[in-house]
Scaffold this active site. Structure first.
Site, short mmCIF file in Angstrom:
data_model
loop_
_atom_site.label_atom_id
_atom_site.label_comp_id
_atom_site.label_asym_id
_atom_site.label_seq_id
_atom_site.Cartn_x
_atom_site.Cartn_y
_atom_site.Cartn_z
CG HIS A 84 -52.20 14.75 -19.78
ND1 HIS A 84 -50.92 14.21 -19.66
CD2 HIS A 84 -52.21 15.74 -20.44
CE1 HIS A 84 -50.08 14.81 -20.61
NE2 HIS A 84 -50.89 15.72 -21.02
CG ASP A 130 -49.74 11.52 -17.86
OD1 ASP A 130 -50.79 11.18 -18.35
OD2 ASP A 130 -49.29 12.45 -18.14
N GLY A 220 -48.66 19.65 -26.81
CA GLY A 220 -49.01 19.22 -27.96
C GLY A 220 -48.34 18.07 -28.31
CG ASP A 221 -44.43 17.89 -28.68
OD1 ASP A 221 -44.59 17.72 -29.80
OD2 ASP A 221 -43.39 18.87 -28.23
CB SER A 222 -49.02 15.92 -23.85
OG SER A 222 -48.54 16.49 -22.69
#
Ligand code: 4AZ
Length: 272
Positions: A84, A130, A220-222
């Site tokens: 993503h 993902d 934001g850590d994704s």
């Protein structure tokens, strides 16, 4: 899908929205929800982490320099991230920033991306798969994380203490972190995570966090790493909020994709 599932879906798409707004996540912690006391409490104000300990931790920016996701070095030419994240910004606009602990500095290196591989079958974080690998233009000067092999199955056992790293929000809906942060979170059993998330798929995902919440990855850590030692076991994928009780972070189960990631990590583009 249940209301909860749809809610997770919305949350999972938060990163895409965050790109427009300006990236989000980072590692969250609230004093009241912390298990025990002592050194755990330091995560509250943001447990600043060192790239000397985690040189493979990198972040992604758009062409305007806005950090929108994390990623992790897997070879001198490639980083792994969440699918993503790879879909959030056009390839020609993505930059990989390595060796920069503090976003406000010019430290380290900034590399463009010549190739994007996204796991086949990816549609949405809550459906699994993902994971993506970005091949960079040029060479990364920092040490890669290790990928898990068949001998590392035990790292996914309930209670294994893992470290999540990122530059994302330091509270649900809060400000982004300028510095790299880290948090220690235990691996959650498949049965517990299945009861926490109806969409949980133990083949492609792994959960980590405390039952009582308080310590977690956030927007934001994704795309960033969940490691045990220097071995990458997860990639930050989604969750219902950040640090909520009974809602651990959900990570891409890297062992399920280690072969794909390794083959992408070897990719050399002749004319990038
Ligand atoms: C996000 O939106 C996100 N608490 C990432 C991680 C978690 C929640 C949301 C896990 O990028």
């Amino acid at each position: 899908m249940s209301v909860k599932s749809r809610r997770s879906l919305l949350l999972a798409s938060g990163v895409l929205l965050a790109v427009a707004a300006v990236a989000v996540p980072v590692v969250v912690g609230t004093a009241s929800a912390e298990p025990g006391s002592g050194n755990q409490a330091r995560i509250v104000g943001g447990n600043q982490a060192s790239l000397a300990d985690h040189p493979y931790a990198v972040f992604l920016t758009d062409a305007g320099g806005n950090q929108f996701c994390g990623a992790v070095i897997v070879s001198s030419t490639a980083v792994a991230t969440a699918a993503h994240c790879a879909k959030a910004v056009a390839k020609q606009d993505v930059r990989v920033v390595a060796g920069r602990e503090d976003k406000r500095t010019e430290d380290g290196q900034v590399l463009g991306v010549s190739k994007v591989w996204i796991s086949q079958g990816y549609s949405d974080p809550t459906q699994g798969d993902d994971v993506a690998v970005l091949t960079v233009r040029g060479q990364l000067d920092y040490r890669p994380a290790k990928l898990p092999d068949s001998g590392d199955a035990g790292l996914y056992a309930q209670g294994t203490q893992a470290t999540v790293l990122g530059w994302g929000r330091i509270a649900d809906g809060g400000a982004r972190s300028d510095y790299l942060r880290s948090a220690e979170v235990p691996v959650v059993s498949d049965s517990e995570c299945r009861s926490d998330y109806s969409v949980y798929d133990q083949k492609t995902m792994v959960c980590a966090g405390y039952r009582e919440g308080g310590i977690d990855a956030c927007q934001g850590d994704s795309g960033g790493p969940l490691v045990v030692g220097d071995t990458l076991i997860g990639i930050v994928s989604f969750g219902d909020g950040c640090g909520k009780a009974g809602k651990p972070g959900v990570y891409t189960r890297v062992s399920a994709y280690a072969d794909d990631i390794k083959s992408q990590a070897r990719t050399r583009t002749l004319f990038p």
